[in-house]
Motif scaffolding. Structure first.
Motif: not given
Length: 302
Positions: A19, A21, A24, A29
């Motif tokens: 994921e 950072r 997002w 998301h």
């Protein structure tokens, strides 16, 4: 490109990047967007009478919307499907979050408690080291099913529409599928459909964990342990993980200041746990992921 080929690419992309950072922090998301839609439906329809019917109609609307969205995105080819599937698979982020608990425990009990509080809903302020490690391992086992195996399974079964349907139902269950006064009726349909969609993946996850360790020789014991869990599905991966590592999971824990006496899963297993056990659980998560990837590769080839 076949669905299995796309899944292989998505699994590898997720494992490599997790994921990001930086991404997002700039964009919402997809799971966050799903949560916003469900939150709006909750605020709009969870009032007055016939709340069970309203909740069921909301779930029907979410399912239809997810199917249509998946079909529309599919018109643009396999690349958008691969990217979205990679985003909605959570292997790398799952292992990272569980590993942070073990790393935190090596620094101090307080650091371990802070890390585990990020991934569990139970009270963490008074946990000892074993309770912190146990909570992280349980979360890892359950979320291997919910966040990796179930999405991959439904992607293989129904393509991107299948994956989006699963994720929106799972998100709805996590938001409104509680047995509280507010959601007992309104969230009933979301909770029951989530149980149905997770029934097969939970048992596949248990088989993957078991196979990657001692094989299926303990399957009957895993099956018996799974029945001790309050969830019809979560007990399966937890029971398999407990047997694989030779430890006890579940057991008493506190929610909102109230201690609840849940039975131990694999009660004869070791109960004194620490960061090394969290490391072992992370290894089990990657082993299970590896078997899943191999299975997807075989499907892609044939």
């Amino acid at each position: 490109m076949s669905t299995a080929c796309v899944l292989v690419g998505a699994m590898l992309l997720d494992a490599a990047l997790g994921e990001p950072r930086w991404l997002w922090q700039r964009l919402p998301h997809p799971a966050v967007l799903m949560g916003r839609v469900i939150g709006l439906a909750d605020a709009r329809f969870n009032t007055g009478e016939a709340s069970r019917l309203k909740g069921a109609l909301v779930v029907v609307g979410l399912v239809i919307g997810a199917m249509v969205l998946g079909k529309v995105i599919g018109l643009f080819g396999w690349l958008p499907e691969l990217i979205i599937a990679a985003i909605l698979l959570a292997q790398r982020s799952l292992v990272d979050h569980v590993q942070e608990v073990g790393d935190g425990l090596r620094l101090s009990l307080g650091d371990g408690r802070r890390m585990v509080a990020r991934i569990v809903s139970r009270d963490t302020a008074h946990m000892d080291q074993s309770a912190v490690a146990r909570s992280a391992i349980e979360s890892g086992a359950e979320n291997l099913s919910d966040g990796v195996i179930a999405p991959a399974f439904w992607f293989l079964i129904g393509g991107l529409p299948g994956l989006l349907v699963y994720k929106v139902v799972n998100t709805a269950d996590s938001m409104i599928g509680y047995r509280s006064e507010k959601y007992l009726h309104f969230g009933w349909a979301a909770a029951r459909l989530d149980d149905v969609l997770n029934w097969v993946p939970a048992r596949i996850t248990a088989a993957l964990i078991a196979t990657s360790h001692a094989g299926l020789s303990q399957w009957q014991a895993i099956k018996a342990d799974a029945r001790l869990h309050r969830s019809p599905n979560a007990g399966w991966p937890e029971a398999a993980m407990a047997r694989a590592l030779g430890i006890s999971l579940a057991g008493p824990r506190a929610y909102d200041g109230k201690m609840q006496s849940f039975p131990f899963v694999n009660p004869e297993g070791r109960k004194e746990l620490g960061p090394d056990d969290v490391d072992a659980a992370c290894g089990a998560l990657w082993r299970s992921w590896g078997i899943t990837l191999a299975a997807a590769l075989i499907l892609a080839l044939f």
